[in-house]
Design a protein around this motif. Structure first.
Motif, PDB file in Angstrom:
ATOM      1  N   GLY A   1       0.797  -1.217   0.000  1.00 28.90           N
ATOM      2  CA  GLY A   1       0.000   0.000   0.000  1.00 28.90           C
ATOM      3  C   GLY A   1       0.831   1.268   0.000  1.00 28.90           C
ATOM      4  N   ARG A   2       1.866   1.308   0.838  1.00 26.07           N
ATOM      5  CA  ARG A   2       2.725   2.501   0.882  1.00 26.07           C
ATOM      6  C   ARG A   2       3.468   2.688  -0.443  1.00 26.07           C
ATOM      7  NH1 ARG A   2       3.356   6.206   5.439  1.00 26.07           N
ATOM      8  NH2 ARG A   2       5.609   6.166   5.093  1.00 26.07           N
ATOM      9  N   ALA A   3       3.906   1.587  -1.028  1.00 24.90           N
ATOM     10  CA  ALA A   3       4.635   1.688  -2.292  1.00 24.90           C
ATOM     11  C   ALA A   3       3.751   2.198  -3.420  1.00 24.90           C
ATOM     12  CB  ALA A   3       5.216   0.327  -2.669  1.00 24.90           C
ATOM     13  N   ARG A   4       2.433   1.944  -3.314  1.00 24.15           N
ATOM     14  CA  ARG A   4       1.507   2.371  -4.357  1.00 24.15           C
ATOM     15  C   ARG A   4       0.786   3.668  -4.012  1.00 24.15           C
ATOM     16  NH1 ARG A   4      -0.312  -1.671  -7.762  1.00 24.15           N
ATOM     17  NH2 ARG A   4      -1.383   0.043  -8.818  1.00 24.15           N
ATOM     18  N   GLY A   5       1.224   4.354  -2.952  1.00 22.53           N
ATOM     19  CA  GLY A   5       0.698   5.681  -2.665  1.00 22.53           C
ATOM     20  C   GLY A   5      -0.507   5.751  -1.760  1.00 22.53           C
ATOM     21  N   LEU A   6      -0.891   4.646  -1.141  1.00 20.22           N
ATOM     22  CA  LEU A   6      -2.013   4.692  -0.209  1.00 20.22           C
ATOM     23  C   LEU A   6      -1.573   5.316   1.114  1.00 20.22           C
ATOM     24  CD1 LEU A   6      -3.649   1.181  -0.749  1.00 20.22           C
ATOM     25  CD2 LEU A   6      -4.573   3.398  -1.457  1.00 20.22           C
ATOM     26  N   PRO A   7      -2.464   6.052   1.783  1.00 23.08           N
ATOM     27  CA  PRO A   7      -2.115   6.683   3.058  1.00 23.08           C
ATOM     28  C   PRO A   7      -2.174   5.691   4.219  1.00 23.08           C
ATOM     29  CG  PRO A   7      -4.371   7.244   2.490  1.00 23.08           C
ATOM     30  CD  PRO A   7      -3.831   6.442   1.338  1.00 23.08           C
ATOM     31  N   LEU A   8      -1.148   4.862   4.363  1.00 20.95           N
ATOM     32  CA  LEU A   8      -1.021   3.928   5.470  1.00 20.95           C
ATOM     33  C   LEU A   8       0.038   4.439   6.435  1.00 20.95           C
ATOM     34  CD1 LEU A   8      -2.152   2.041   3.054  1.00 20.95           C
ATOM     35  CD2 LEU A   8      -1.288   0.173   4.466  1.00 20.95           C
ATOM     36  N   PRO A   9      -0.068   4.118   7.719  1.00 20.88           N
ATOM     37  CA  PRO A   9       0.965   4.553   8.662  1.00 20.88           C
ATOM     38  C   PRO A   9       2.291   3.844   8.387  1.00 20.88           C
ATOM     39  CG  PRO A   9      -1.006   3.739   9.809  1.00 20.88           C
ATOM     40  CD  PRO A   9      -1.129   3.335   8.371  1.00 20.88           C
ATOM     41  N   PRO A  10       3.416   4.446   8.779  1.00 17.34           N
ATOM     42  CA  PRO A  10       4.685   3.710   8.753  1.00 17.34           C
ATOM     43  C   PRO A  10       4.526   2.430   9.575  1.00 17.34           C
ATOM     44  CG  PRO A  10       5.046   6.030   9.247  1.00 17.34           C
ATOM     45  CD  PRO A  10       3.565   5.808   9.307  1.00 17.34           C
ATOM     46  N   THR A  11       5.086   1.346   9.104  1.00 18.26           N
ATOM     47  CA  THR A  11       4.829   0.044   9.728  1.00 18.26           C
ATOM     48  C   THR A  11       6.122  -0.704   9.994  1.00 18.26           C
ATOM     49  OG1 THR A  11       2.695  -0.093   8.577  1.00 18.26           O
ATOM     50  CG2 THR A  11       3.584  -2.141   9.483  1.00 18.26           C
ATOM     51  N   TYR A  12       6.267  -1.180  11.228  1.00 18.95           N
ATOM     52  CA  TYR A  12       7.376  -2.051  11.613  1.00 18.95           C
ATOM     53  C   TYR A  12       6.848  -3.481  11.697  1.00 18.95           C
ATOM     54  CZ  TYR A  12       9.676   2.277  13.178  1.00 18.95           C
ATOM     55  OH  TYR A  12      10.236   3.533  13.237  1.00 18.95           O
ATOM     56  N   ALA A  13       7.702  -4.456  11.408  1.00 22.88           N
ATOM     57  CA  ALA A  13       7.339  -5.866  11.540  1.00 22.88           C
ATOM     58  C   ALA A  13       8.425  -6.594  12.312  1.00 22.88           C
ATOM     59  CB  ALA A  13       7.150  -6.499  10.161  1.00 22.88           C
ATOM     60  N   VAL A  14       8.015  -7.476  13.217  1.00 20.92           N
ATOM     61  CA  VAL A  14       8.974  -8.253  14.008  1.00 20.92           C
ATOM     62  C   VAL A  14       8.491  -9.692  14.108  1.00 20.92           C
ATOM     63  CG1 VAL A  14       9.764  -6.279  15.373  1.00 20.92           C
ATOM     64  CG2 VAL A  14       7.855  -7.665  16.202  1.00 20.92           C
ATOM     65  N   ALA A  15       9.435 -10.612  14.131  1.00 19.52           N
ATOM     66  CA  ALA A  15       9.104 -12.030  14.287  1.00 19.52           C
ATOM     67  C   ALA A  15       9.018 -12.425  15.758  1.00 19.52           C
ATOM     68  CB  ALA A  15      10.136 -12.891  13.571  1.00 19.52           C
ATOM     69  N   ARG A  16       9.653 -11.629  16.648  1.00 16.04           N
ATOM     70  CA  ARG A  16       9.620 -11.905  18.078  1.00 16.04           C
ATOM     71  C   ARG A  16       9.224 -10.628  18.818  1.00 16.04           C
ATOM     72  NH1 ARG A  16      14.856 -13.385  17.079  1.00 16.04           N
ATOM     73  NH2 ARG A  16      15.596 -12.076  18.779  1.00 16.04           N
TER      74      ARG A  16
END
Length: 299
Positions: free
Chosen positions: A99-114
């Protein structure tokens, strides 16, 4: 037509999709219902048979139904929605990147496995919203006010798998849920799961043109035909905080009939939506023509 509905145990007694199945039957169509979570499935025979015009999935995130739908798609069968598109929104970390790459207004997002890796997020990003990357129905969504509150939350996050974290978007405590079905957009207002203390009756509301344009673009970006999105009206404008394939369509008038017609149209079209970019209903304001055009070409 002959359709196959994949219905997870979580939705076994829900109005959606059971009312859609009943409506299709009343119109003379044959609907076979498979329950992936409660049946022994002979996969090699099931998808090879090819006797259905389309397969439709109503499942929880992480449920076994998506694997079965992808198997059907891999053998050339029509699926509603497109199986690859569903995967793109079921994984919320993946959905945020797309979504962010295509210009949608999404919040900055972090991802973690733990969960303990969340401690590496800068303090300046707090408060944070933390939730499972494969979550649904508001499961395990937490508002973390500060880094020192994170440690107490970590045991509750254990076992949730991949997690995402996003800076909290200040808002009124209500979400706008936008549904797209049959080329139309419907908006409802409801209490945010982060603010259960607020008393907000779920109801249909007018849809601002800016939100309507974003909702239309969501369908293009993720390749969805039947979908919903959660939008917050933040200080800098609308922000998309979630996208769902085949949502509940609550408050949509004649929802079962609308969804049933959309399923039939998509099945006849081979899973490719025959409709133009979604349009607001009579209750809502219109999408400006130039914005709708941009949404239509994925700009």
């Amino acid at each position: 037509m002959r359709l196959c509905f994949l219905v997870e145990e979580h939705y076994r007694h829900d109005g959606m999709p059971n009312e859609v199945i009943r409506q299709l039957g009343a119109w003379g169509h044959q609907v076979d219902v498979l329950r992936p979570g409660g049946s022994l499935l002979r996969m090699t025979d099931l998808v090879r048979a090819g006797v259905h015009d389309a397969w439709v999935l109503k499942t929880v995130s992480g449920g076994p139904g998506l694997t079965l739908l992808e198997a059907a798609a891999a053998t050339g069968m029509t699926t509603v929605n497109d199986a690859r598109s569903i995967r793109g929104v079921r994984d919320k970390a993946l959905a945020a990147a797309i979504g962010r790459a295509r210009g949608l207004p999404l919040p900055p997002t972090y991802a973690v496995a733990r969960p303990e890796l969340l401690a590496e997020i800068p303090a300046s990003e707090y408060p944070l919203v933390v939730k499972p990357a494969d979550g649904s129905s508001g499961r395990a969504v937490h508002l973390v006010a500060s880094p020192d509150r994170l440690a107490a939350l970590l045991p509750r996050l254990a076992g949730e798998g991949m997690l995402i974290a996003q800076p909290y978007v200040p808002n009124s405590g209500t979400d706008i849920k936008v549904y797209c079905v049959g080329g139309e957009l419907f908006a409802t207002e409801r209490c945010s799961p982060l603010h259960p203390e607020r008393s907000v009756r779920e109801r249909r509301v007018p849809l601002p043109a800016e939100v309507a344009a974003i909702a239309a673009q969501v369908g293009v970006v993720y390749g969805l035909d039947l979908y919903g999105l959660d939008v917050l009206l933040g200080p800098d404008g609308p922000v998309v905080v979630d996208v769902n394939d085949f949502p509940s369509f609550r408050q949509v008038p004649e929802a079962a009939a609308r969804v049933a017609r959309a399923v039939l149209d998509l099945s006849r079209a081979g899973g490719v939506g025959p409709c133009p970019p979604p349009r607001p209903t009579a209750l809502q304001v219109s999408i400006p023509a130039q914005v709708a055009a941009r949404a239509g070409d994925g700009a």
